[in-house]
Scaffold this active site. Structure first.
Site, PDB file in Angstrom:
ATOM      1  N   ASP A   1      16.914 -95.661  39.152  1.00  0.00           N
ATOM      2  CA  ASP A   1      15.452 -95.379  39.202  1.00  0.00           C
ATOM      3  C   ASP A   1      14.863 -96.045  40.344  1.00  0.00           C
ATOM      4  OD1 ASP A   1      15.963 -93.871  36.908  1.00  0.00           O
ATOM      5  OD2 ASP A   1      15.539 -95.461  35.638  1.00  0.00           O
TER       6      ASP A   1
ATOM      7  N   ASP B   1      16.627 -87.146  26.820  1.00  0.00           N
ATOM      8  CA  ASP B   1      16.230 -88.814  26.883  1.00  0.00           C
ATOM      9  C   ASP B   1      15.915 -88.826  25.406  1.00  0.00           C
ATOM     10  OD1 ASP B   1      16.212 -89.333  29.674  1.00  0.00           O
ATOM     11  OD2 ASP B   1      14.330 -88.117  29.926  1.00  0.00           O
TER      12      ASP B   1
END
Length: 251
Positions: A130, A11
């Site tokens: 998500d 990330d």
């Protein structure tokens, strides 16, 4: 039987690898190029690079960094963050990405999935989802988990498959960074309703959690970040552990 895959995730924010809990409290986790090189050398099957603030900051993915990471590794490489057009995909593929991951923009413009699949093939398109379980329902969230939608995880998963996605990367926001295990019930249901590979993300804390997501969650691949970044789990030991559990894995 297809072998299961272990996928570290980078990330990226401001050019550094970061990691948080439930998508919040981001902490520095190291240099992305060094981490990528290490993972490729120690047996990772693939690598995912997510420029997590690109969509929110309304800018393209960090191309220079993508190029440097791609040059340091010899395993399949998926890049996501800020992809809003086929032209964006073209730039990433020319700079070393093998696949692209789209999330918020896929929800806002579902035809983007069809367009990328038509031009580059389904194997190039990973749709990241998500989702957060709220009152028993799994609700899709956008912009790094900040914006809830009215979409149901399972309905959206079926739609992205129909539109040409080659894989789904499902992150449980409830499990993310908690190290309490993956959302195996939701994963098992996903694998029942779609025929494309499912990558499990969110919740890895122990080697047993990886075994559980392959056996109970029926996931095709398991993605993790902090347990790898902070050397809590080393990939060679993890793969040996999974092999000992009779899970098909490339050692």
């Amino acid at each position: 039987m297809l072998t299961k895959r272990i996928i570290p995730c980078l990330d990226i924010k401001n050019g550094r690898t970061v990691k948080g809990v439930n998508f919040l409290d981001l902490k520095d986790a190291g240099d992305p190029v060094e981490l990528a090189k290490k993972y490729a050398e120690t047996g990772a099957d693939e690598l995912v690079f997510l420029d997590i603030s690109a969509t929110e900051e309304r800018r393209a993915t960090l191309i220079d960094l993508v190029r440097k990471v791609a040059a340091a590794i010899n395993i399949p490489f998926t890049v996501g963050g800020g992809i809003s057009s086929v032209a964006d995909v073209d730039v990433l593929l020319r700079n070393g990405a093998d696949k692209v991951s789209i999330n918020s923009l896929a929800v806002k413009n579902p035809n983007l999935i069809n367009e990328i699949a038509a031009k580059y093939g389904s194997q190039c398109v990973v749709v990241a989802i998500d989702a957060k379980q709220i009152d028993g329902d799994w609700i899709v969230h956008l912009v790094g988990g900040k914006v809830p939608t009215e979409l149901n995880l399972f309905d959206w998963a079926k739609e992205v498959e129909q539109r040409g996605a080659g894989e789904i990367l499902f992150t449980s926001m409830n499990n993310d960074g908690t190290k309490n295990g993956f959302a195996n019930e939701a994963l098992a249901k996903l694998s029942e309703i779609v025929n494309i590979p499912i990558i499990a993300s969110g919740g890895a804390g122990t080697m047993e959690h990886f075994a559980e997501t392959f056996i109970i969650g029926k996931a095709d691949a398991a993605l993790a970040a902090s347990v790898f970044h902070y050397q809590e789990i080393e990939i060679p030991e993890l793969k040996q552990f999974l092999k000992n559990q009779n899970i098909a894995i490339r050692v």
